[in-house]
Design a protein around this motif. Sequence first.
Motif, PDB file in Angstrom:
ATOM      1  N   MET A 138       0.842  -1.203   0.000  1.00  0.00           N
ATOM      2  CA  MET A 138       0.000   0.000   0.000  1.00  0.00           C
ATOM      3  C   MET A 138       0.872   1.247   0.000  1.00  0.00           C
ATOM      4  N   ILE A 139       0.328   2.343  -0.515  1.00  0.00           N
ATOM      5  CA  ILE A 139       1.109   3.559  -0.738  1.00  0.00           C
ATOM      6  C   ILE A 139       0.404   4.731  -0.075  1.00  0.00           C
ATOM      7  N   GLY A 140       1.111   5.444   0.819  1.00  0.00           N
ATOM      8  CA  GLY A 140       0.441   6.522   1.545  1.00  0.00           C
ATOM      9  C   GLY A 140       1.339   7.692   1.888  1.00  0.00           C
ATOM     10  N   PHE A 141       0.685   8.759   2.358  1.00  0.00           N
ATOM     11  CA  PHE A 141       1.345   9.935   2.937  1.00  0.00           C
ATOM     12  C   PHE A 141       0.909  10.041   4.385  1.00  0.00           C
ATOM     13  N   GLU A 142       1.807  10.549   5.232  1.00  0.00           N
ATOM     14  CA  GLU A 142       1.452  10.754   6.636  1.00  0.00           C
ATOM     15  C   GLU A 142       0.996  12.185   6.856  1.00  0.00           C
ATOM     16  N   ASN A 143      -0.129  12.330   7.557  1.00  0.00           N
ATOM     17  CA  ASN A 143      -0.603  13.654   7.950  1.00  0.00           C
ATOM     18  C   ASN A 143       0.293  14.164   9.082  1.00  0.00           C
ATOM     19  N   GLU A 144       0.964  15.291   8.843  1.00  0.00           N
ATOM     20  CA  GLU A 144       1.943  15.787   9.811  1.00  0.00           C
ATOM     21  C   GLU A 144       1.306  16.246  11.116  1.00  0.00           C
ATOM     22  N   LEU A 145       0.023  16.608  11.072  1.00  0.00           N
ATOM     23  CA  LEU A 145      -0.661  17.092  12.277  1.00  0.00           C
ATOM     24  C   LEU A 145      -1.214  15.937  13.107  1.00  0.00           C
ATOM     25  N   THR A 146      -1.872  14.987  12.426  1.00  0.00           N
ATOM     26  CA  THR A 146      -2.537  13.906  13.164  1.00  0.00           C
ATOM     27  C   THR A 146      -1.696  12.636  13.245  1.00  0.00           C
ATOM     28  N   GLY A 147      -0.712  12.502  12.341  1.00  0.00           N
ATOM     29  CA  GLY A 147       0.092  11.283  12.305  1.00  0.00           C
ATOM     30  C   GLY A 147      -0.580  10.145  11.570  1.00  0.00           C
ATOM     31  N   GLU A 148      -1.821  10.363  11.078  1.00  0.00           N
ATOM     32  CA  GLU A 148      -2.537   9.316  10.356  1.00  0.00           C
ATOM     33  C   GLU A 148      -1.982   9.177   8.938  1.00  0.00           C
ATOM     34  N   VAL A 149      -2.004   7.966   8.442  1.00  0.00           N
ATOM     35  CA  VAL A 149      -1.520   7.687   7.088  1.00  0.00           C
ATOM     36  C   VAL A 149      -2.710   7.608   6.134  1.00  0.00           C
ATOM     37  N   LYS A 150      -2.642   8.397   5.068  1.00  0.00           N
ATOM     38  CA  LYS A 150      -3.695   8.392   4.052  1.00  0.00           C
ATOM     39  C   LYS A 150      -3.174   7.699   2.806  1.00  0.00           C
ATOM     40  N   GLN A 151      -3.902   6.688   2.350  1.00  0.00           N
ATOM     41  CA  GLN A 151      -3.503   5.983   1.130  1.00  0.00           C
ATOM     42  C   GLN A 151      -3.791   6.859  -0.084  1.00  0.00           C
ATOM     43  N   SER A 172       0.676  -7.543   4.709  1.00  0.00           N
ATOM     44  CA  SER A 172       0.873  -6.519   3.681  1.00  0.00           C
ATOM     45  C   SER A 172       1.942  -5.538   4.146  1.00  0.00           C
ATOM     46  N   LEU A 173       2.376  -4.670   3.238  1.00  0.00           N
ATOM     47  CA  LEU A 173       3.338  -3.615   3.533  1.00  0.00           C
ATOM     48  C   LEU A 173       2.695  -2.263   3.280  1.00  0.00           C
ATOM     49  N   ASN A 174       3.201  -1.266   3.955  1.00  0.00           N
ATOM     50  CA  ASN A 174       2.740   0.099   3.722  1.00  0.00           C
ATOM     51  C   ASN A 174       3.970   0.998   3.589  1.00  0.00           C
ATOM     52  N   ILE A 175       4.149   1.579   2.399  1.00  0.00           N
ATOM     53  CA  ILE A 175       5.240   2.522   2.200  1.00  0.00           C
ATOM     54  C   ILE A 175       4.678   3.926   2.391  1.00  0.00           C
ATOM     55  N   VAL A 176       5.232   4.654   3.346  1.00  0.00           N
ATOM     56  CA  VAL A 176       4.756   6.005   3.679  1.00  0.00           C
ATOM     57  C   VAL A 176       5.808   7.000   3.205  1.00  0.00           C
ATOM     58  N   PHE A 209      11.251   7.734   2.356  1.00  0.00           N
ATOM     59  CA  PHE A 209      10.054   7.006   2.825  1.00  0.00           C
ATOM     60  C   PHE A 209      10.400   6.214   4.082  1.00  0.00           C
ATOM     61  N   GLU A 210       9.345   5.733   4.735  1.00  0.00           N
ATOM     62  CA  GLU A 210       9.463   4.749   5.805  1.00  0.00           C
ATOM     63  C   GLU A 210       8.606   3.549   5.425  1.00  0.00           C
ATOM     64  N   LEU A 211       9.035   2.377   5.847  1.00  0.00           N
ATOM     65  CA  LEU A 211       8.364   1.144   5.448  1.00  0.00           C
ATOM     66  C   LEU A 211       7.817   0.431   6.683  1.00  0.00           C
ATOM     67  N   TYR A 212       6.556  -0.032   6.573  1.00  0.00           N
ATOM     68  CA  TYR A 212       5.904  -0.699   7.708  1.00  0.00           C
ATOM     69  C   TYR A 212       5.332  -2.040   7.269  1.00  0.00           C
ATOM     70  N   ILE A 213       5.352  -2.979   8.198  1.00  0.00           N
ATOM     71  CA  ILE A 213       4.710  -4.279   8.016  1.00  0.00           C
ATOM     72  C   ILE A 213       3.358  -4.245   8.729  1.00  0.00           C
ATOM     73  N   ILE A 214       2.339  -4.776   8.069  1.00  0.00           N
ATOM     74  CA  ILE A 214       1.051  -5.014   8.730  1.00  0.00           C
ATOM     75  C   ILE A 214       0.898  -6.527   8.817  1.00  0.00           C
ATOM     76  N   ASN A 215       0.891  -7.054  10.050  1.00  0.00           N
ATOM     77  CA  ASN A 215       0.813  -8.513  10.194  1.00  0.00           C
ATOM     78  C   ASN A 215      -0.634  -8.992  10.143  1.00  0.00           C
ATOM     79  N   LYS A 216      -0.803 -10.293  10.174  1.00  0.00           N
ATOM     80  CA  LYS A 216      -2.140 -10.865  10.000  1.00  0.00           C
ATOM     81  C   LYS A 216      -3.049 -10.612  11.184  1.00  0.00           C
ATOM     82  N   GLN A 217      -2.491 -10.109  12.277  1.00  0.00           N
ATOM     83  CA  GLN A 217      -3.306  -9.717  13.430  1.00  0.00           C
ATOM     84  C   GLN A 217      -3.749  -8.253  13.325  1.00  0.00           C
ATOM     85  N   GLY A 218      -3.290  -7.581  12.272  1.00  0.00           N
ATOM     86  CA  GLY A 218      -3.678  -6.186  12.067  1.00  0.00           C
ATOM     87  C   GLY A 218      -2.753  -5.184  12.710  1.00  0.00           C
TER      88      GLY A 218
END
Length: 458
Positions: free
Chosen positions: A133-146, A246-250, A217-226
């Motif tokens: 998955m491909i996203g940007f991080e919101n600098e204010l909230t820290g949430e990642v938007k795909q 899955s992976l998430n590249i931010v 970028f930073e790279l994150y793993i999302i495991n099967k437990q979420g």
Amino acid sequence: MHGLFKSSIHCPLCDQTAVLGEPFCVLPLPISKRQTLYFLMYYVPYGAQELPVRFELNIDKNTTVKQIKAKVKQFINIDEETTIMGLAGYDLKKLFSNEATAGDIKTASESTTQTTHIMLYEQKGKSNKIPLMIGFENELTGEVKQVSYVRVLSVEEDMNTAELYVEVIGYFWKYLVEIYDEIYKSKMGVGNSKEFVEDLLVKAGEEKVEDLLAPYFELYIINKQGNTLPLNYSEKVQLKDLDVASLNIVWSRNSRVIISQSINKYSEHNEYITNKAPELHITLNHCFKSFISAEVLDEQNSWYCPQCKAHVQGTKSTLIYRAPKILIVALKRFKNFASGLKNKTFVEYPLTGLDISEYAKSSVGKYDLYAVVNHYGNLGGGHYTAFGKNAVSGKWYLFDDSCVKEVKENEVVSAAAYVLFYRRKDDDVDKYANCTFDLTTNVKQLNEYRGCLLYTSP
């Protein structure tokens, strides 16, 4: 006015077939589905060095994924063996086997409320596929938007985190070069992914890859437990131990301009572009054929098998065992009452000479239309009108609230038709067709004529 269905239900467990008789007053007909389906698809080459290709196809609903790939190969040079098909949005909804059909794909795409695309992903032939998955991080909230549709990485089963990191770098090397040039206002001077990765590792040293890539970028793993975990190059943990789903590249703030401009670009294959799917010509006979075709009962309509003493999803087929003199047909325009959605497909139906012998136990004669109930709008709100045929004059009339007016025959058949009323042709009715009555007509003749119009069950 009642007819009789003869229904056969086959139990998949004990292989027994039960025959049931079901009386009916109204015949509910499903609206026949398209045989030809329209698809908007994307072919995604492996890595970012080539643009994805968007194209359109009109294909038969029974066409398999394997056959679709063979068709696409006629105009895009794809490797049928290593190309996979999936339903994707910001994440990967489903991967389809080569045996899946276009009808299966359509059903899957219509079952999700999210925006999805049908994708053909080029792969490298490795055993495992990991959604990226491909996203940007919101600098204010820290949430990642795909910000783009999901990609799919090919990885070996025994890969570790360092090797996965290198795979991601190689996948996006073209973007990384552009970002480097933008940040440092200089040319990196590398021409392919292998060269880029080797140059990067030399500059960083094996222990500093994350630090060197932090501006990108930073790279994150999302495991099967979420759970979301940072992916570290230096740890070199086996992927199978991390239970990767899955992976998430931010992408970083420095990368946003380049990524925003490039990540969703695609080329279009004009040779196969169409003006959408042609309208399918559906007749009432198509609907009758859908009605009598065998269907597997869903869980909500499972059948209790007396032999197995259990509810089973049996296979049911239906035939008209006895047809009524007055045939009332209701087109099933409302598939899901909870959604309020309506099927507005135009169904062509005959004004005279409807023959349903093909769908009945024996020849039942032909039917003529004498009334239609129309519905406009949807389940949440709509309007009813009706067409009715004067049995004496043979003229058609529109009934719209308090308004009644004569209409032409070609106006009677419309996409608004909801319930159709047919009368079976009969000699004693035909002899009164187009007859007229005046004040000298005796009561016996009137009652005889009226009796021909008020049918009872045979």
